[in-house]
Design an enzyme around this catalytic site. Sequence first.
Site, PDB file in Angstrom:
ATOM      1  N   GLU A  67       0.823  -1.219   0.000  1.00  0.00           N
ATOM      2  CA  GLU A  67       0.000   0.000   0.000  1.00  0.00           C
ATOM      3  C   GLU A  67       0.853   1.264   0.000  1.00  0.00           C
ATOM      4  O   GLU A  67       0.414   2.322   0.446  1.00  0.00           O
ATOM      5  CB  GLU A  67      -0.969   0.000   1.186  1.00  0.00           C
ATOM      6  N   HIS A 106      -6.757  -3.282  10.019  1.00  0.00           N
ATOM      7  CA  HIS A 106      -7.871  -4.154   9.627  1.00  0.00           C
ATOM      8  C   HIS A 106      -8.692  -4.452  10.879  1.00  0.00           C
ATOM      9  O   HIS A 106      -8.678  -5.568  11.377  1.00  0.00           O
ATOM     10  CB  HIS A 106      -7.350  -5.451   9.002  1.00  0.00           C
ATOM     11  N   HIS A 156     -12.238  -4.141   3.213  1.00  0.00           N
ATOM     12  CA  HIS A 156     -10.805  -4.195   3.486  1.00  0.00           C
ATOM     13  C   HIS A 156     -10.432  -3.741   4.907  1.00  0.00           C
ATOM     14  O   HIS A 156     -10.127  -4.565   5.738  1.00  0.00           O
ATOM     15  CB  HIS A 156     -10.102  -3.382   2.385  1.00  0.00           C
TER      16      HIS A 156
END
Length: 215
Positions: free
Chosen positions: A76, A97, A158
Amino acid sequence: MKTINYKKMLLQAGIEMQERDLTVETWGNISLKDPATGLIYLTPSGMANDTLQESDVCVLNGHGEIVEGTRKPSVEKMLHVLIYQERSDVSAILHTHPIQSTVFGILHQEIPVIADEMAQAIGGPVHCAEYALPGSIVLAQNAVQALGKVQACLLANHGAICVGHDIKECFKVAEVLETSAEIYQKALAIGRPIEITKENTDWMRDFALNHYGQK
Ligand SMILES: [Zn+2]
């Protein structure tokens, strides 16, 4: 002036993310920006936070090019780079997360401002970015759009992104987001939650930024 060891700070943040149960396994990533040099310190890809050494940290310039380190940076990477490019007030980014917030990411649904601490710490509704594959430039662009000028957003199916002027603020935002998401779920289960107005949200955010605490 005391120099800040950004690499050490990043490793500590990785441990803290794990201890606070904000992610699972090696998912999630963290970056810090040194405002003086513009350099970005980012966690490497797919490595357990409690095994990281300072030499594992990836150092990037403002365009996302590696200027120091031998590890592959987090997938990312561009998400972090684009947020720093768009938000000059941000010097730390925490991508987690977390369970309660991700529930809304799976519904592609925003979390409105439903608690005063959310207005103060996050500054507005937490929008959900449109779905894109992990690590893609589209995901980074969608996240920047969903984030806007507030301190957090969700990624569809996500996780969450929390930003701050330092990592301490990111953790505060992450805790407020996760708690608010849990409260909102409970409220939705038994009734119709009432959102705080934009006017009141803006007032509280301004108060939190400019007038709260001991000066
Ligand atoms: Zn992720």
